[in-house]
Design a protein around this motif. Sequence first.
Motif, PDB file in Angstrom:
ATOM      1  N   THR A 112       7.344   9.872 -12.133  1.00 38.83           N
ATOM      2  CA  THR A 112       6.220  10.616 -11.558  1.00 38.83           C
ATOM      3  C   THR A 112       5.103  10.903 -12.565  1.00 38.83           C
ATOM      4  O   THR A 112       4.182  11.669 -12.265  1.00 38.83           O
ATOM      5  CB  THR A 112       6.715  11.937 -10.939  1.00 38.83           C
ATOM      6  N   GLU A 145       2.641   6.738  -6.641  1.00 36.25           N
ATOM      7  CA  GLU A 145       1.624   7.454  -5.860  1.00 36.25           C
ATOM      8  C   GLU A 145       1.521   8.900  -6.310  1.00 36.25           C
ATOM      9  O   GLU A 145       0.433   9.444  -6.491  1.00 36.25           O
ATOM     10  CB  GLU A 145       1.987   7.418  -4.373  1.00 36.25           C
ATOM     11  N   LYS A 146       2.690   9.528  -6.486  1.00 36.35           N
ATOM     12  CA  LYS A 146       2.690  10.913  -6.966  1.00 36.35           C
ATOM     13  C   LYS A 146       2.068  11.002  -8.352  1.00 36.35           C
ATOM     14  O   LYS A 146       1.262  11.899  -8.635  1.00 36.35           O
ATOM     15  CB  LYS A 146       4.132  11.453  -7.025  1.00 36.35           C
ATOM     16  N   LYS A 149      -1.668  10.945  -8.477  1.00 36.86           N
ATOM     17  CA  LYS A 149      -2.332  12.158  -8.007  1.00 36.86           C
ATOM     18  C   LYS A 149      -2.460  13.189  -9.121  1.00 36.86           C
ATOM     19  O   LYS A 149      -3.360  14.027  -9.104  1.00 36.86           O
ATOM     20  CB  LYS A 149      -1.550  12.764  -6.841  1.00 36.86           C
ATOM     21  N   ILE A 151      -0.551  15.721  -9.631  1.00 37.69           N
ATOM     22  CA  ILE A 151      -0.195  17.056  -9.136  1.00 37.69           C
ATOM     23  C   ILE A 151       1.293  17.295  -9.386  1.00 37.69           C
ATOM     24  O   ILE A 151       2.134  16.495  -8.980  1.00 37.69           O
ATOM     25  CB  ILE A 151      -0.490  17.171  -7.625  1.00 37.69           C
ATOM     26  N   ARG A 185      -2.863  20.890 -10.744  1.00 34.77           N
ATOM     27  CA  ARG A 185      -3.510  19.581 -10.672  1.00 34.77           C
ATOM     28  C   ARG A 185      -4.165  19.287 -12.024  1.00 34.77           C
ATOM     29  O   ARG A 185      -5.030  20.034 -12.485  1.00 34.77           O
ATOM     30  CB  ARG A 185      -4.586  19.582  -9.574  1.00 34.77           C
ATOM     31  N   SER A 188      -8.885  15.073 -13.770  1.00 34.44           N
ATOM     32  CA  SER A 188      -8.838  13.637 -13.502  1.00 34.44           C
ATOM     33  C   SER A 188      -9.285  12.800 -14.707  1.00 34.44           C
ATOM     34  O   SER A 188      -8.950  11.627 -14.796  1.00 34.44           O
ATOM     35  CB  SER A 188      -9.668  13.295 -12.270  1.00 34.44           C
TER      36      SER A 188
END
Lengths: 277, 192
Positions: A112, A145-146, A149, A151, A185, A188
């Motif tokens: 992850t 995918e996780k 993100k 998060i 989060r 980015s």
Amino acid sequence: MIEPDIIKDAEIEVLLKDIADVYDYDFTQYSKASLKRRLNRICIIDKFTSFAELRYRLINDASYLQRFIEEITVNVTEMFRDPLFYKALRTDILPSLGTYPFIRIWIAGCSTGEEAYSIAILLKEIGLYNQALIYATDINPGVLEKAAKGIFAAGPMRQYAENYILSGGSKDLSVYYISQYDHVRFHSDLKSKIIFSTHNLVSDASFNEFQLILCRNVLIYFDKDLQNRVFKLFDDSLQPLGYLALGAKETIRFSHLEHKYRQWNGEKIWKKISWES
Amino acid sequence: MAANKQTEILLIGGSAGSISVLLKMLPDLRRDLSFPVVIVLHRKAGNESGLELLLNTHSNLPIMEAYDKINIRPGTVYLAPADYHLLFEDKEQIGLDFSEKVNYSRPSIDVAFQSAARVFKANTAALLLSGANNDGLKGMECIAQYGGMLLLQDPATAEVAFMPKQVLFRMNVQQILQPENMARFMNQLNGN
């Protein structure tokens, strides 16, 4: 109550062969002791009462395969796990790569993504982020995918913040994320230099040359023969004088790579010192 | 029932209060022990080599922390590393696993004992020491199911009696041992 043994040893062989025949995934060289626990676990979670039921579902429902892979592979990971290892990366290994105009790092079996974000933070703090590219790969599209993100659950963040400080970090880890209820989060810009992609260590080939490969607590799930195959893959993917980093209880001793690499200061980091084949 | 079963592995599980018991037992184990000993203790992640060192200074037998796919040998004591589950690939090889904690524990005594029971079956001997949680209970049940030998620290001698008491109330234990008698009993299991 005793943990039920829904799947027997002989049945595991049958199931793994089925999967290899029907799909392009070969788990036959995964460590049996761990795999058996995972198979029994998925039978309990997904309420299969027999081996035949699980087998039928797998063979006849391709959409179930992704969930199956996600559940039988172990996706437990942490940020800055083994802080002294990250300290070695921060103070010695990564700075020594700073002389390259372009630093390529491969995190094999990234799950992850906690390690990928940890490395991104290190690179930022030592001023090498902009010349680096992190390839973070996993067999498992769901976890990627996780990871993409950025998060993560808020629960373990306190532990991660402690690890980060022990690894030589001088900020507060929370400067890198915003808290949202029970999640955080990550900003980015931390992932602007991370490429998340599927890659199967069992069957996929080398796809680039790297100065640093991290594969920590992944090989423990493979048997010795498969470990040797993956070591060869890493060797083919490492530049001369590049580094290979493994988990705290993994080693290249007793493998084919043993004599081509030199261990770095007692850490689970090996430098490639010989590149004749 | 235990008469013609040869012990092929000795497992020792413990939590709070079990290190002092090990320090009492380990020095008196015979050097030519005919089976490996695997110790699974609850401990904090991170301070690994300290325990290995401590136990080594109190043992005639070599004590080492297990690493992935290590081949286990008779007469050697293996310590489950902090923050990994310990499993048995077969009678010769240990595997490690970083999956979810079990009973809030990694290593979990249940996980290691269950894995051993499936590999060594009736030739498993397991000793559960002092401790404050339920980890170990299912492992002992599993070993009993395969016909292995259940050994228990006498709860009266345990710093924290909860764990051994749990077993005592539920299962048929072959032997209840005081720390000073443990080594002598283990030495008798020898097949040499």
